[in-house]
Write a protein that holds these residues in place. Structure first.
Motif, PDB file in Angstrom:
ATOM      1  N   THR A  68       0.833  -1.206   0.000  1.00  0.00           N
ATOM      2  CA  THR A  68       0.000   0.000   0.000  1.00  0.00           C
ATOM      3  C   THR A  68       0.866   1.253   0.000  1.00  0.00           C
ATOM      4  O   THR A  68       2.043   1.212   0.386  1.00  0.00           O
ATOM      5  CB  THR A  68      -0.915   0.032   1.240  1.00  0.00           C
ATOM      6  OG1 THR A  68      -0.098   0.155   2.424  1.00  0.00           O
ATOM      7  CG2 THR A  68      -1.759  -1.235   1.349  1.00  0.00           C
ATOM      8  N   ARG A  69       0.256   2.361  -0.410  1.00  0.00           N
ATOM      9  CA  ARG A  69       0.962   3.642  -0.383  1.00  0.00           C
ATOM     10  C   ARG A  69       1.311   4.031   1.050  1.00  0.00           C
ATOM     11  O   ARG A  69       2.402   4.545   1.316  1.00  0.00           O
ATOM     12  CB  ARG A  69       0.111   4.730  -1.038  1.00  0.00           C
ATOM     13  CG  ARG A  69      -0.124   4.500  -2.511  1.00  0.00           C
ATOM     14  CD  ARG A  69      -0.792   5.685  -3.175  1.00  0.00           C
ATOM     15  NE  ARG A  69      -1.145   5.391  -4.551  1.00  0.00           N
ATOM     16  CZ  ARG A  69      -0.299   5.412  -5.573  1.00  0.00           C
ATOM     17  NH1 ARG A  69       0.963   5.704  -5.353  1.00  0.00           N
ATOM     18  NH2 ARG A  69      -0.703   5.129  -6.799  1.00  0.00           N
ATOM     19  N   LEU A  70       0.371   3.785   1.970  1.00  0.00           N
ATOM     20  CA  LEU A  70       0.642   4.106   3.367  1.00  0.00           C
ATOM     21  C   LEU A  70       1.810   3.287   3.892  1.00  0.00           C
ATOM     22  O   LEU A  70       2.684   3.812   4.589  1.00  0.00           O
ATOM     23  CB  LEU A  70      -0.610   3.835   4.212  1.00  0.00           C
ATOM     24  CG  LEU A  70      -0.465   4.116   5.711  1.00  0.00           C
ATOM     25  CD1 LEU A  70      -0.152   5.581   5.958  1.00  0.00           C
ATOM     26  CD2 LEU A  70      -1.732   3.705   6.465  1.00  0.00           C
ATOM     27  N   GLY A  71       1.845   2.008   3.548  1.00  0.00           N
ATOM     28  CA  GLY A  71       2.940   1.155   3.986  1.00  0.00           C
ATOM     29  C   GLY A  71       4.283   1.624   3.451  1.00  0.00           C
ATOM     30  O   GLY A  71       5.304   1.563   4.144  1.00  0.00           O
ATOM     31  N   GLN A  72       4.293   2.127   2.211  1.00  0.00           N
ATOM     32  CA  GLN A  72       5.525   2.621   1.619  1.00  0.00           C
ATOM     33  C   GLN A  72       6.032   3.871   2.331  1.00  0.00           C
ATOM     34  O   GLN A  72       7.218   4.194   2.259  1.00  0.00           O
ATOM     35  CB  GLN A  72       5.313   2.915   0.134  1.00  0.00           C
ATOM     36  CG  GLN A  72       5.120   1.662  -0.702  1.00  0.00           C
ATOM     37  CD  GLN A  72       4.829   1.964  -2.166  1.00  0.00           C
ATOM     38  OE1 GLN A  72       4.309   3.028  -2.507  1.00  0.00           O
ATOM     39  NE2 GLN A  72       5.152   1.024  -3.043  1.00  0.00           N
ATOM     40  N   LEU A  73       5.127   4.585   3.009  1.00  0.00           N
ATOM     41  CA  LEU A  73       5.525   5.749   3.797  1.00  0.00           C
ATOM     42  C   LEU A  73       5.916   5.358   5.221  1.00  0.00           C
ATOM     43  O   LEU A  73       6.906   5.858   5.765  1.00  0.00           O
ATOM     44  CB  LEU A  73       4.379   6.768   3.846  1.00  0.00           C
ATOM     45  CG  LEU A  73       4.009   7.451   2.529  1.00  0.00           C
ATOM     46  CD1 LEU A  73       2.760   8.305   2.711  1.00  0.00           C
ATOM     47  CD2 LEU A  73       5.164   8.317   2.040  1.00  0.00           C
ATOM     48  N   LEU A  74       5.124   4.462   5.819  1.00  0.00           N
ATOM     49  CA  LEU A  74       5.351   4.092   7.215  1.00  0.00           C
ATOM     50  C   LEU A  74       6.664   3.353   7.414  1.00  0.00           C
ATOM     51  O   LEU A  74       7.367   3.571   8.411  1.00  0.00           O
ATOM     52  CB  LEU A  74       4.197   3.218   7.727  1.00  0.00           C
ATOM     53  CG  LEU A  74       2.837   3.886   7.912  1.00  0.00           C
ATOM     54  CD1 LEU A  74       1.813   2.864   8.401  1.00  0.00           C
ATOM     55  CD2 LEU A  74       2.934   5.036   8.909  1.00  0.00           C
ATOM     56  N   ASP A  75       6.998   2.458   6.488  1.00  0.00           N
ATOM     57  CA  ASP A  75       8.165   1.596   6.684  1.00  0.00           C
ATOM     58  C   ASP A  75       9.471   2.391   6.787  1.00  0.00           C
ATOM     59  O   ASP A  75      10.201   2.254   7.774  1.00  0.00           O
ATOM     60  CB  ASP A  75       8.221   0.560   5.561  1.00  0.00           C
ATOM     61  CG  ASP A  75       9.154  -0.587   5.901  1.00  0.00           C
ATOM     62  OD1 ASP A  75       8.976  -1.184   6.972  1.00  0.00           O
ATOM     63  OD2 ASP A  75      10.049  -0.875   5.103  1.00  0.00           O
ATOM     64  N   PRO A  76       9.804   3.248   5.798  1.00  0.00           N
ATOM     65  CA  PRO A  76      11.048   4.024   5.944  1.00  0.00           C
ATOM     66  C   PRO A  76      10.970   5.040   7.080  1.00  0.00           C
ATOM     67  O   PRO A  76      11.995   5.345   7.700  1.00  0.00           O
ATOM     68  CB  PRO A  76      11.198   4.715   4.586  1.00  0.00           C
ATOM     69  CG  PRO A  76       9.838   4.703   3.980  1.00  0.00           C
ATOM     70  CD  PRO A  76       9.154   3.488   4.494  1.00  0.00           C
ATOM     71  N   ALA A  77       9.758   5.565   7.358  1.00  0.00           N
ATOM     72  CA  ALA A  77       9.613   6.512   8.463  1.00  0.00           C
ATOM     73  C   ALA A  77       9.966   5.845   9.788  1.00  0.00           C
ATOM     74  O   ALA A  77      10.658   6.428  10.628  1.00  0.00           O
ATOM     75  CB  ALA A  77       8.188   7.057   8.507  1.00  0.00           C
TER      76      ALA A  77
END
Length: 198
Positions: A68-77
């Protein structure tokens, strides 16, 4: 669900990988407090749990087709927050110098500025460079090795120099990747300036 089945990035929020990433983010302040209090064994346990959840959410995202797009943001964050928390906690206890904190944080501020420049020219964020991934992994591995010596003093004569070597190498690669991002940003800006306007 169609987007997930054909391997496309979904806009869903409540997926198993995303929940794991959210839990990992929720553990960041716990990790930082334990570090500041000098509870290095507890901090290492939290970090191990966070690392395992990181591996699990990446595996499940691919296995269940729940990228997901959210997952792509949360993981590196989450990765960056754990690195910052480790640096701040260790520096607050006088266990690492503050200059290493400044070096790491300054690089991400630098990337933030590049992101603003790209956005002002109509571009989204640059794709993650492989060197940046290696640098993040080195920092994510080196700092816990330093902490390992604090938690278990018997291994400190080995863990401390090894941890510092990996951390300093990671900081160097972190900035090297930042310079590559800057070069790519400059190319994108030049391309935008010479592109014919409608």
């Amino acid at each position: 669900m169609t987007g997930e089945r054909d391997g496309q990035v979904s806009r869903r929020v409540w997926t198993i990988p995303n929940v794991l990433s959210m839990l990992r983010l929720a553990l960041v302040p716990v990790f930082l407090v334990l570090l500041v209090l000098g509870e290095y064994v507890g901090a290492l346990v939290v970090l191990v749990v966070a690392s395992l959840s990181d591996l699990a959410d990446g595996y499940l995202a691919r296995r269940l087709n729940q990228v997901t797009r959210l997952g792509q943001l949360l993981d590196p964050a989450a990765d960056r927050l754990y690195i910052f928390a480790a640096l701040l906690g260790l520096a607050a206890g006088g266990l690492v110098p503050w200059w290493i904190v400044v070096v790491i944080v300054a690089r991400d501020v630098f990337l933030l500025i590049l992101g603003v420049v790209l956005a002002s020219h109509g571009y989204g964020p640059l794709p993650v460079h492989q060197l940046g991934k290696v640098a993040t992994f080195a920092l994510f591995f080196g700092l816990p090795v330093i902490m390992l010596g604090l938690a278990f003093p018997s291994v400190q004569p080995v863990s401390e120099p090894v941890g510092w070597a990996i951390t300093l190498w990671g900081a160097f690669l972190y900035w090297w990747a930042g310079i590559i991002y800057a070069i790519e940003t400059a190319r994108a800006v030049r391309a935008a300036r010479v592109a014919p306007r409608p």
